[in-house]
Design a protein around this motif. Structure first.
Motif, mmCIF file in Angstrom:
data_model
loop_
_atom_site.group_PDB
_atom_site.id
_atom_site.type_symbol
_atom_site.label_atom_id
_atom_site.label_comp_id
_atom_site.label_asym_id
_atom_site.label_seq_id
_atom_site.Cartn_x
_atom_site.Cartn_y
_atom_site.Cartn_z
ATOM 1 N N GLN A 1 -28.552 6.819 12.224
ATOM 2 C CA GLN A 1 -27.273 6.117 12.096
ATOM 3 C C GLN A 1 -27.487 4.687 11.607
ATOM 4 O O GLN A 1 -26.735 4.193 10.771
ATOM 5 C CB GLN A 1 -26.533 6.119 13.436
ATOM 6 C CG GLN A 1 -25.181 5.440 13.406
ATOM 7 C CD GLN A 1 -24.170 6.195 12.555
ATOM 8 O OE1 GLN A 1 -24.311 7.382 12.285
ATOM 9 N NE2 GLN A 1 -23.137 5.489 12.114
ATOM 10 N N MET B 1 -27.933 4.636 7.874
ATOM 11 C CA MET B 1 -26.656 4.829 7.163
ATOM 12 C C MET B 1 -25.831 3.548 7.185
ATOM 13 O O MET B 1 -25.261 3.156 6.162
ATOM 14 C CB MET B 1 -25.870 5.999 7.771
ATOM 15 C CG MET B 1 -26.524 7.327 7.499
ATOM 16 S SD MET B 1 -25.575 8.809 7.950
ATOM 17 C CE MET B 1 -24.702 8.374 9.401
ATOM 18 N N GLN C 1 -27.348 1.027 4.761
ATOM 19 C CA GLN C 1 -27.012 1.342 3.363
ATOM 20 C C GLN C 1 -25.566 0.945 3.051
ATOM 21 O O GLN C 1 -25.295 0.344 2.006
ATOM 22 C CB GLN C 1 -27.221 2.820 3.076
ATOM 23 C CG GLN C 1 -28.671 3.223 3.027
ATOM 24 C CD GLN C 1 -28.857 4.723 2.910
ATOM 25 O OE1 GLN C 1 -27.891 5.482 2.773
ATOM 26 N NE2 GLN C 1 -30.103 5.174 2.978
ATOM 27 N N ASP C 2 -24.644 1.292 3.938
ATOM 28 C CA ASP C 2 -23.239 0.921 3.745
ATOM 29 C C ASP C 2 -23.098 -0.597 3.664
ATOM 30 O O ASP C 2 -22.329 -1.120 2.856
ATOM 31 C CB ASP C 2 -22.363 1.450 4.891
ATOM 32 C CG ASP C 2 -22.175 2.949 4.849
ATOM 33 O OD1 ASP C 2 -22.529 3.587 3.832
ATOM 34 O OD2 ASP C 2 -21.691 3.506 5.862
#
Length: 106
Positions: free
Chosen positions: A80, A83, A86-87
Motif C-alpha cells: 500500500q 501505491m 506512486q500516486d
C-alpha cells in the motif's frame, strides 16, 4: 493558511515511517509531527484503521511497569505504501507544474 493533508497521504506518511522501524503510538505521533502538523487525537484513529485494514500489526513491550503498544508495517502495508508513493509522485508533479516549477513559459 495551512494546507490540509488527505487521509491517504497521512496513511503514506505513517507507513513510510514504519518502513524503517517500529514505533509506539506517542513516539510515532511525535515522528510525524516533525514534518507535518497532526494531533494525537487524529493519529490514533488512523492507526486503528490501518491495523483494521491489515496494513499494520501491533505487539506490546513492557516499559517501566506498563506495556507500550508498538506498530509494525505488514507486507500488505508495504504494498500500500508503494501505491501511495506512486500516486504522490504523479500528484506532486502536477501541482509543481501549476505552481511554476518546471512550467514551460510561452
Amino acid at each position: 493558511m495551512a494546507i490540509q493533508i488527505s487521509s491517504e497521504l497521512l496513511d503514506g506518511c505513517v507507513l513510510g515511517i514504519l518502513l524503517h522501524d517500529d514505533y509506539y503510538g506517542y513516539s510515532l505521533t511525535q515522528k510525524v509531527q516533525e514534518s507535518i502538523s497532526v494531533s494525537e487525537s487524529t493519529m490514533y484513529p488512523v492507526l486503528r484503521r490501518l491495523k483494521k485494514n491489515d496494513l499494520l500489526s501491533t505487539y506490546d513491550e513492557p516499559y517501566q511497569g506498563r506495556n507500550r503498544r508498538y506498530y509494525k508495517i505488514t507486507a500488505e502495508g508495504k504494498r500500500q505504501f508503494e501505491m501511495i508513493k506512486q500516486d504522490w509522485q504523479v500528484f506532486k508533479g502536477s501541482i509543481d507544474k501549476m505552481l511554476g516549477d518546471g512550467v514551460d513559459h510561452e
